[in-house]
Structures are given as structure tokens and as C-alpha cells.
Design an enzyme around this catalytic site. Structure first.
Site, short mmCIF file in Angstrom:
data_model
loop_
_atom_site.label_atom_id
_atom_site.label_comp_id
_atom_site.label_asym_id
_atom_site.label_seq_id
_atom_site.Cartn_x
_atom_site.Cartn_y
_atom_site.Cartn_z
N ARG A 224 1.60 2.08 -2.44
CA ARG A 224 1.81 1.40 -0.64
C ARG A 224 0.68 1.77 -0.83
O ARG A 224 0.27 3.06 -0.04
CB ARG A 224 3.27 1.78 -0.20
CG ARG A 224 4.64 0.88 -0.36
CD ARG A 224 4.44 -0.85 -0.10
NE ARG A 224 5.51 -1.30 -0.35
CZ ARG A 224 5.75 -1.48 -1.33
NH1 ARG A 224 4.49 -1.76 -2.77
NH2 ARG A 224 6.64 -2.51 -1.80
N HIS A 272 -2.68 -7.15 -3.13
CA HIS A 272 -0.38 -6.95 -3.59
C HIS A 272 -0.22 -8.14 -4.40
O HIS A 272 0.38 -8.41 -3.87
CB HIS A 272 0.01 -6.85 -1.93
CG HIS A 272 1.64 -6.04 -2.09
ND1 HIS A 272 1.92 -5.21 -1.41
CD2 HIS A 272 1.81 -5.56 -3.25
CE1 HIS A 272 2.44 -4.57 -1.87
NE2 HIS A 272 3.40 -5.18 -3.01
P1 NDP Z 1 11.66 4.11 -8.97
O1 NDP Z 1 11.99 4.72 -8.07
O2 NDP Z 1 12.00 4.30 -10.07
O3 NDP Z 1 10.10 5.71 -9.21
C1 NDP Z 1 9.77 6.67 -8.16
C2 NDP Z 1 9.12 8.01 -8.17
O4 NDP Z 1 8.22 8.27 -7.77
C3 NDP Z 1 9.69 8.64 -9.08
O5 NDP Z 1 9.58 8.51 -10.90
C4 NDP Z 1 10.00 9.61 -8.02
O6 NDP Z 1 10.63 10.80 -8.55
C5 NDP Z 1 9.11 9.93 -7.56
N1 NDP Z 1 8.72 9.89 -6.74
C6 NDP Z 1 9.54 9.58 -5.24
N2 NDP Z 1 9.20 10.86 -4.33
C7 NDP Z 1 8.52 11.81 -4.40
C8 NDP Z 1 8.07 12.97 -4.05
N3 NDP Z 1 8.60 13.47 -2.92
N4 NDP Z 1 7.86 14.04 -4.70
C9 NDP Z 1 7.38 14.15 -6.17
N5 NDP Z 1 7.76 12.80 -6.93
C10 NDP Z 1 8.28 11.44 -6.36
O7 NDP Z 1 10.50 2.79 -8.94
P2 NDP Z 1 9.53 2.62 -9.18
O8 NDP Z 1 9.20 2.90 -10.33
O9 NDP Z 1 10.09 1.12 -9.95
O10 NDP Z 1 8.28 1.23 -8.29
C11 NDP Z 1 7.72 2.64 -7.37
C12 NDP Z 1 6.59 1.37 -6.06
O11 NDP Z 1 6.00 1.29 -6.44
C13 NDP Z 1 7.54 0.60 -5.23
O12 NDP Z 1 8.72 1.94 -4.51
C14 NDP Z 1 6.68 0.27 -4.50
O13 NDP Z 1 5.81 0.82 -3.72
C15 NDP Z 1 5.32 0.16 -5.70
N6 NDP Z 1 5.02 -1.25 -6.34
C16 NDP Z 1 4.33 -2.45 -6.28
C17 NDP Z 1 3.90 -3.27 -6.69
C18 NDP Z 1 2.85 -4.09 -6.04
O14 NDP Z 1 2.84 -5.31 -7.05
N7 NDP Z 1 1.66 -3.63 -6.19
C19 NDP Z 1 4.79 -4.20 -7.28
C20 NDP Z 1 6.02 -3.01 -7.28
C21 NDP Z 1 5.89 -2.26 -6.59
P3 NDP Z 1 11.66 10.98 -10.25
O15 NDP Z 1 11.90 10.59 -10.79
O16 NDP Z 1 12.15 12.62 -10.20
O17 NDP Z 1 12.91 10.30 -8.48
C1 OXD Z 2 6.48 -4.76 -4.09
C2 OXD Z 2 6.74 -5.87 -5.31
O1 OXD Z 2 7.55 -3.60 -4.29
O2 OXD Z 2 5.98 -6.31 -5.07
O3 OXD Z 2 5.97 -3.96 -3.73
O4 OXD Z 2 7.86 -5.61 -6.12
#
Ligand code: NDP
Ligand code: OXD
Length: 309
Positions: A224, A272
Site C-alpha cells: 500500500r 495499482h
Molecule cells: P496476509 O494477511 O495474508 O499477510 C500479511 C503478512 O504481513 C503476514 O505475513 C503478516 O505476519 C505480516 N505482517 C502484518 N503486520 C505485520 C507487522 N506489524 N510486522 C511484521 N509482519 C507483519 O495478506 P496478503 O498476503 O493477502 O496481502 C498483503 C497485502 O498486499 C494486502 O493487505 C494489500 O495491501 C496488498 N495487495 C496489493 C495488491 C496490488 O495490486 N498492489 C493486490 C493484492 C494485495 P503473520 O504471517 O505473522 O501474520
Molecule cells: C488490493 C487488491 O488489495 O487489489 O490491492 O486486492
């Protein structure tokens, strides 16, 4: 009872066909023609107008159209007793894997540098580096980060990931928690950010973090825009602490036309689109999740209001 869906890109018929395939008994209504609010049991939404979700008295779950749910938290009237379900589906994961592998390979093989050299009609070879000597680090080893790591592994990269809790992903060194961030960064030459945006991760891509990377590191920011302190990022590029970057997400979207990123040759930019939810695979994931809830009373992939993701 019905599922109502709302999204910005007009792919309505694709959603209705996908739900007809994967959940034939489920009535699906478009947002603009949703009928009696009391009929709505499930909402599938991206950036819904504030207050509307609260007007559905029989709502059982709010499905986010994207993996990130920050767009829902912007609604001050979000009904917090209703489970919010993050989008986890094969098409979205595959898209992110394609994008991250593509960008890691492009930076690894100096393609942005060659593009800049071409602008100057400059013929200059850069020595190739073996993937095994290239240290890639992924911030966030969740659904998407771990899938990207698994896809990069067979290419030979030296991989690590940072998460809140320790992870076991074959071939990927796990760093967990705030104290492990500095050693994770110290070994990371290509940094991929796939964290969710939470109060803890907001502004994490800042001067302190960039200073902990080896000089000349590369950033691929696909989580993000709120993760980045833009002034610190530009300063890190100017000092050479960061050599170049791929950015897909921005603090302000759409990025304003006068923004300095547009004209910066060190930045590869996309709007994005790193990945998108795909109606067919997403409808299957939602249909399976609803079926599970009807059997067990539990949804998978629920947002944790305490953790913020
Ligand atoms: P998940 O919830 O599956 O994974 C999040 C990861 O971040 C986990 O490993 C979690 O740790 C870690 N995490 C969260 N908070 C912290 C912290 N404070 N310190 C260290 N590690 C942390 O999310 P997704 O993989 O499904 O998606 C991730 C992000 O990707 C979304 O929230 C979105 O913002 C972005 N995204 C962007 C897209 C784009 O087109 N640009 C498309 C889709 C998603 P733990 O495993 O220990 O819980
Ligand atoms: C996001 C998505 O979270 O496109 O950015 O899924």
C-alpha cells in the site's frame, strides 16, 4: 436472501456468470439494483459508500473485493459485529506472483538500467550476477508474500521473509517481529513490500529502514502507498542508498499529474495493477467459504480488528 456485489471496474456479467457456476443456489444482485436491504445476507464490495453496509440488518459477512481491507475501514459506520473476509483467491495470488517475479527478474538483470542507457544511445554491458548471489527479502510472508517466495525459489534466489510471527516456507529464511527487522534488512538487496496497511506498518518504508539496507538496494512496493514516506524514499534515491524502484501503490491514488514520481527515470511505475481479483476463481473461493460457514459457523480469511489485518 442474496449476495450484493459492488466494484469500480464494470465486470458485472462476469461476476454473475461466475456465481451461477460456483454457487447456483445463491441469488446475486448488483449494487445499483439491490432491492430490500433486509434481503442482503452477503456483501462483496470495494470502497462502498460510507453507511450503506450498516443498512443491511441481516448481513452475515462482508467480503472485500481486494486482499487489503483498508478501503472498508474508511467507513466510520462499518458494522463491526459482522465478519469482514479478506480476498484470498487463486487468480489474485497468481497475478501477484507474476508481477513480483517479473519485477525481481527485471531489476536482477538490470533492465531499468538498460532502458535508461537506451535513452542515451549508450552501449554498455553490466556483469551478470547469479540469482544465488542475489538476496531478495519480502516484507510480509502471508498469502501473497509466501506465494511469491515459493515462485522465486526455483529460480535460485537467496530468499528471506519478515513477518509478525515465525514462518516455515521451504528455502526461505524467516525473520519475525520488530527485533528481526534490522538483520533482515541488512541482508536484503531487493526488497519487496507485501505487508497490509495497519497502524504498525504505516510509514514503515522510511529513512531508518532504507538506511539499514545495503547501499544501492532496490525497492518493489506492491503493498500500500501508506507504507511509504515519500520524501524519505526520494532522498534515499538521491543519495544512492536506493538505486531504483518499482512502485505499484501510492499514498494518493490516482497519483496526481504533477507528482515528482512520474518523471523520475529511477522509478518504474504501474497504476495499482500488480494483481486483480478474478471473478471466476474469486466466486469459487467465496462460494466455498459460504458453504463452510453454513456447515461450521466459521468463515476463513477473516480480518482481525485487533491485529489490523
Ligand atoms: P496476509 O494477511 O495474508 O499477510 C500479511 C503478512 O504481513 C503476514 O505475513 C503478516 O505476519 C505480516 N505482517 C502484518 N503486520 C505485520 C507487522 N506489524 N510486522 C511484521 N509482519 C507483519 O495478506 P496478503 O498476503 O493477502 O496481502 C498483503 C497485502 O498486499 C494486502 O493487505 C494489500 O495491501 C496488498 N495487495 C496489493 C495488491 C496490488 O495490486 N498492489 C493486490 C493484492 C494485495 P503473520 O504471517 O505473522 O501474520
Ligand atoms: C488490493 C487488491 O488489495 O487489489 O490491492 O486486492
Amino acid at each position: 436472501m442474496a449476495l450484493v456485489y459492488r466494484q469500480d471496474i464494470e465486470r458485472g456479467s462476469a461476476w454473475e456468470e461466475a456465481f451461477a457456476r460456483h454457487a447456483p443456489g445463491l441469488e446475486v444482485r448488483p449494487w445499483h439494483d439491490r432491492g430490500d436491504p433486509a434481503d442482503i445476507e452477503f456483501a462483496l464490495v470495494w470502497k462502498p459508500e460510507p453507511g450503506v453496509l450498516r443498512s443491511f440488518p441481516n448481513l452475515r459477512a462482508i467480503f472485500s473485493l481486494g486482499a487489503g481491507v483498508d478501503h472498508l475501514l474508511a467507513d466510520p459506520e462499518l458494522p463491526r459485529h459482522v465478519p469482514v473476509v479478506r480476498m484470498v483467491e487463486d487468480g489474485l495470488t497468481a497475478g501477484m506472483v507474476e508481477f513480483v517475479v517479473m519485477r525481481v527478474l527485471e531489476h536482477h538483470r538490470f533492465m531499468p538500467t538498460y532502458a535508461r542507457q537506451r535513452e542515451q544511445h549508450l552501449w554498455r554491458e553490466i556483469h551478470q550476477i547469479a540469482a544465488s548471489e542475489r538476496k531478495v527479502g519480502i516484507l510480509g510472508l502471508g498469502e501473497l508474500g509466501s506465494a511469491c517466495a515459493r515462485a522465486l525459489l526455483p529460480l535460485g534466489f537467496d530468499l528471506a521473509g519478515w513477518s509478525r510471527t515465525p514462518k516455515t516456507v521451504e528455502g526461505v529464511r524467516s525473520f519475525a517481529g520488530p527485533a528481526a527487522l534490522a538483520p533482515f534488512l541488512a541482508r536484503t538487496e531487493i526488497l519487496v513490500c507485501l505487508l497490509p496497511l495497519t497502524p504498525e506498518t504505516e510509514g514503515i518504508l522510511n529513512a531508518k529502514l532504507f538506511a539499514r539496507l545495503p547501499k544501492g538496494a532496490i525497492l518493489i512496493s506492491v503493498g500500500r502507498g501508506g507504507h511509504m514516506v515519500e520524501a524519505d524514499f526520494l532522498a534515499a534515491l538521491d543519495s544512492g542508498q536506493l538505486a531504483e524502484a518499482t512502485l505499484d501503490v501510492y499514498a494518493e491514488e490516482p497519483l496526481p499529474p504533477e507528482h515528482p514520481f512520474w518523471d523520475d527515470p529511477r522509478i518504474v511505475m504501474t497504476p495499482h495493477i500488480a494483481s486483480m481479483t478474478m471473478p471466476d476463481t474469486a466466486a469459487k473461493s467465496i462460494a466455498d467459504n459460504i458453504a463452510q460457514w453454513r456447515r461450521t459457523g466459521r468463515f476463513d480469511y477473516t480480518f482481525d480488528f485487533d491485529l489490523g489485518y
